[in-house]
Design a protein around this motif. Structure first.
Motif, short mmCIF file in Angstrom:
data_model
loop_
_atom_site.label_atom_id
_atom_site.label_comp_id
_atom_site.label_asym_id
_atom_site.label_seq_id
_atom_site.Cartn_x
_atom_site.Cartn_y
_atom_site.Cartn_z
N VAL A 11 0.67 11.02 -1.18
CA VAL A 11 2.00 10.85 -0.60
C VAL A 11 2.99 11.60 -1.46
O VAL A 11 2.98 11.48 -2.69
N ARG A 12 3.82 12.40 -0.84
CA ARG A 12 4.82 13.20 -1.53
C ARG A 12 6.19 12.76 -1.02
O ARG A 12 6.37 12.55 0.18
N MET A 13 7.15 12.62 -1.92
CA MET A 13 8.51 12.25 -1.53
C MET A 13 9.48 12.62 -2.64
O MET A 13 9.07 12.87 -3.77
N ILE A 14 10.72 12.70 -2.30
CA ILE A 14 11.77 12.83 -3.31
C ILE A 14 12.20 11.41 -3.61
O ILE A 14 12.67 10.68 -2.74
N TYR A 15 12.01 11.00 -4.84
CA TYR A 15 12.16 9.60 -5.24
C TYR A 15 13.53 9.04 -4.90
O TYR A 15 14.56 9.65 -5.14
N ALA A 16 13.50 7.86 -4.34
CA ALA A 16 14.68 7.05 -4.10
C ALA A 16 14.22 5.60 -4.18
O ALA A 16 13.02 5.32 -4.08
N GLU A 17 15.13 4.71 -4.36
CA GLU A 17 14.77 3.30 -4.49
C GLU A 17 14.89 2.55 -3.17
O GLU A 17 15.00 1.34 -3.16
N SER A 18 14.82 3.26 -2.05
CA SER A 18 14.96 2.63 -0.74
C SER A 18 13.79 1.72 -0.40
O SER A 18 13.94 0.77 0.35
N ILE A 19 12.60 2.08 -0.89
CA ILE A 19 11.43 1.23 -0.65
C ILE A 19 10.71 1.00 -1.97
O ILE A 19 10.82 1.79 -2.91
N ASP A 20 9.97 -0.09 -2.03
CA ASP A 20 9.16 -0.39 -3.20
C ASP A 20 7.85 0.38 -3.06
O ASP A 20 7.04 0.08 -2.18
#
Length: 80
Positions: A11-20
């Motif tokens: 899984v690739r994403m630009i980190y944010a704290e929207s989900i755990d």
């Protein structure tokens, strides 16, 4: 937030704290860039951790952060 799931299950994403992230497994978080001040009081976004350029200088940090996220979206999140 965009999550890109590769065919091998990464899984690739630009980190944010929207989900755990622990809700989808054991995360392995790596730095994609460094947004740092210059000696002259401007800001740069160094994307070398993902093979990218140094962007800037920008007069304020938020512009460097915006440029960082834009570059990551265009060149890293969804690779060709």
């Amino acid at each position: 937030m965009e999550l890109v799931i590769t065919t091998d299950g990464d899984v690739r994403m630009i980190y944010a704290e929207s989900i755990d992230l622990h809700a989808i497994g054991l995360p392995s978080i790596r730095r994609g860039s460094h947004v740092e001040p210059t000696a002259g009081g401007c800001w740069t976004a160094d994307l070398s951790p993902v093979g990218g350029p140094v962007l800037g200088p920008f007069p304020i940090r938020s512009l460097a952060l915006d440029a960082e996220i834009d570059w990551l979206h265009q060149h890293w999140l969804l690779p060709n």
